[in-house]
Design a protein around this motif. Structure first.
Motif, short mmCIF file in Angstrom:
data_model
loop_
_atom_site.label_atom_id
_atom_site.label_comp_id
_atom_site.label_asym_id
_atom_site.label_seq_id
_atom_site.Cartn_x
_atom_site.Cartn_y
_atom_site.Cartn_z
N GLU A 140 0.87 -1.41 -0.15
CA GLU A 140 -0.07 0.04 0.06
C GLU A 140 0.75 1.28 -0.15
O GLU A 140 0.54 2.41 -0.56
CB GLU A 140 -1.09 0.10 1.30
N ASP A 141 2.04 1.44 0.76
CA ASP A 141 2.90 2.57 0.67
C ASP A 141 4.38 2.24 0.64
O ASP A 141 5.15 3.13 0.70
CB ASP A 141 2.66 3.19 2.05
N LEU A 142 4.79 0.79 0.15
CA LEU A 142 6.24 0.74 -0.21
C LEU A 142 7.18 0.66 0.96
O LEU A 142 8.27 0.40 1.07
CB LEU A 142 6.77 1.35 -0.98
N SER A 143 6.31 0.75 2.17
CA SER A 143 7.00 0.80 3.87
C SER A 143 7.67 -0.83 3.82
O SER A 143 7.21 -1.63 3.25
CB SER A 143 6.43 1.37 4.77
N SER A 181 9.83 3.95 6.21
CA SER A 181 9.07 4.58 4.89
C SER A 181 9.96 4.23 3.77
O SER A 181 11.08 4.58 3.69
CB SER A 181 8.58 5.87 5.41
N ALA A 182 9.21 4.49 2.64
CA ALA A 182 9.87 4.53 1.32
C ALA A 182 10.39 5.91 1.27
O ALA A 182 9.88 6.83 2.00
CB ALA A 182 8.79 4.21 0.23
N PRO A 221 12.47 0.70 1.40
CA PRO A 221 13.34 0.20 2.33
C PRO A 221 13.82 -1.26 1.97
O PRO A 221 14.95 -1.65 1.87
CB PRO A 221 12.96 0.40 3.46
N LEU A 222 12.89 -2.14 1.58
CA LEU A 222 13.19 -3.28 1.23
C LEU A 222 13.89 -4.11 2.46
O LEU A 222 14.96 -4.59 2.17
CB LEU A 222 13.78 -3.81 -0.04
#
Length: 476
Positions: free
Chosen positions: A282-285, A307-308, A328-329
């Motif tokens: 949803e937010d790439l976090s 967070s991204a 961040p992956l």
């Protein structure tokens, strides 16, 4: 699970690197060697096990001192581990327990390679190969990923099924000394299908497993349709360790894709631990979660969110350009042996973060360092004018918590998606402040590129054990 309170008194447990308590492990002499696996993403050259000097008083400090090549091609060495660790002090299964052999799985080939570190720990040599046919026939699995020494055998987590079956993944048991495949560990897997990591709370007879995906979901890279469809693993599973019976599944929410590393508390009386998720669709976090036992059940809660970071699309690889951000992956985490410090690798941004987890329910960030990264490409202080490729990825921590080792490759097909310009191998060491928190990069320690023969490097193991290799049986 066959355990005994008095197994540590037996004469055959003479290896000083089998530690009775976490405090004993912390107080033991520091490592003088590190072992690192390297692989060729093109499968044209042999993969290898490297030895790196870690004694700062030695002229070989920070240098690759030897390597042992593997037979065959295309193994893709990934995670590996010891035949024996401190858990041997409270369970039978070893006749002469010693931290001597390194078992090195090939994630793509499904072969297991056994290296002997005796008589010369600086020059391990290959003594056995377990072929994929044995793993398939006796345990029903393929794609071996992670292993730990434990009761009844060496536990080997595998991503795939046998004979071309995509799943389910699960855990195979190997004999501690002959390395023969014994059987599948699970007796009743319940709803579990995906596999990744396996760990446990030894004294409480509890095992924990996590989820990535089946071979078809990972071997050709991250599949966007599966990711956005929330089809990768997003649960933790809790089991009876002795019986292999599934007892509880906890879903972290299907937006939190890929539940990977498991880091249970080293305190043998504790029933909490940390796990990470790679990306929130949803937010790439990315996030870190805490499990703990409340009554008879386990409860899992998010305790860290990263967070991204916004980025210009032209600076991003094609897979990320539509999003205009660097995720961040989180690809690895590591918990110090004294259970005080948690390290989090954000492979996308290249950031390694340090958290004070003396209260595991409320981690506090104390430091961070950036090395590499999809956009930043932060250099190493030894070569400040050369941007690093890849990012902070596999993290290993010394038993005393003062030295942090990092490598930069995740998995060949995924490397190509997120770092399409290529990854030049590197290994770095950071010094950690274990009093108040803090991280600094050691400018003297930087094996990279041709030092590793151009092979990409993944996991590190430390002589005498490290923060992610042992489970302890006694508090004092």
């Amino acid at each position: 699970m066959r355990t005994t309170e008095h197994a540590h008194d037996r004469d055959d447990h003479s290896d000083p690197t089998l530690y009775r308590t976490p405090a004993d492990a912390v107080a033991a002499p520091p490592e003088k060697l590190a072992y690192v696996v390297g692989f060729d993403p093109t499968a044209h050259r042999a993969d290898a096990l490297f030895t790196v000097g870690t004694d700062p008083e030695s002229p070989e400090y920070g240098r690759v001192t030897s390597h042992a090549e593997l037979p065959g091609l295309g193994n893709e060495l990934h995670h590996f581990g010891w035949n024996a660790c401190s858990s041997a002090l409270a369970h039978v299964g070893h006749h002469h327990a010693a931290r001597r052999y390194l078992i090195v799985p090939g994630l793509r080939s499904s072969r297991l390679h056994v290296f002997d570190t005796s008589p010369d720990p600086a020059r391990p040599h290959l003594v056995r190969v377990v072929e994929p046919e044995e793993l398939a026939a006796k345990a029903g699995y393929s794609r071996p990923h992670t292993l730990h020494c434990g009761p009844d055998g060496v536990f080997l987590s595998c991503l795939g099924g046998a004979n071309g079956a995509d799943g389910p993944g699960g855990v195979a048991l190997l004999d501690h000394e002959s390395f023969e495949v014994l059987r599948a560990w699970e007796s009743d897997r319940g709803p579990q299908w995906f596999a990744y990591d396996v760990w446990w709370h030894l004294r409480q007879n509890i095992a924990v497993t996590s989820e990535w995906g089946t071979p078809s979901m990972i071997e050709d890279g991250l599949v966007p349709e599966l990711l956005l469809g929330r089809q990768y693993g997003h649960s933790l599973h809790f089991w009876e360790l002795d019986s292999g019976r599934h007892v509880q599944r906890v879903d972290l929410g299907d937006e939190n894709q890929m539940v990977l590393e498991l880091r249970p508390a080293h305190d043998p009386e504790a029933t909490w631990g940390f796990a990470n998720t790679v990306v929130n669709v949803e937010d790439l976090s990315a996030s870190v979660w805490l499990w703990n036992r409340e009554g008879e059940d386990f409860v899992v809660r998010k305790v860290i969110t990263i967070s991204a970071e916004p980025a210009q699309p032209e600076d991003l690889p094609p897979a990320l350009q539509p999003f205009g951000a660097v995720p961040p992956l989180i690809s690895d985490i590591d918990l110090s042996v004294d259970d005080q410090w948690l390290y989090v690798s954000a492979w996308g941004t290249g950031e390694l973060l340090q958290y004070d987890v003396s209260d595991p329910f409320h981690p506090g960030q104390t430091a961070s360092v950036r090395l590499g990264g999809i956009v930043g490409r932060q250099p190493h202080p030894a070569e400040p004018d050369i941007p690093l490729t890849g990012g902070a990825q596999m993290v290993e921590l010394s038993r005393d918590g003062r030295r942090v080792y990092l490598t930069n490759s995740l998995y060949a097909a995924w490397d190509a998606q997120f770092y399409p310009a290529g990854i030049d191998p590197w290994m770095v060491k950071l010094d950690a402040d274990t009093s108040h928190g803090g991280l600094s990069v050691d400018s003297r320690f930087f094996p990279h590129g041709p030092d590793f023969l151009g092979l990409r490097v993944h996991q590190t193991r430390l002589q005498g054990g490290d923060a992610s290799s042992d489970s302890y049986c006694y508090r004092r």
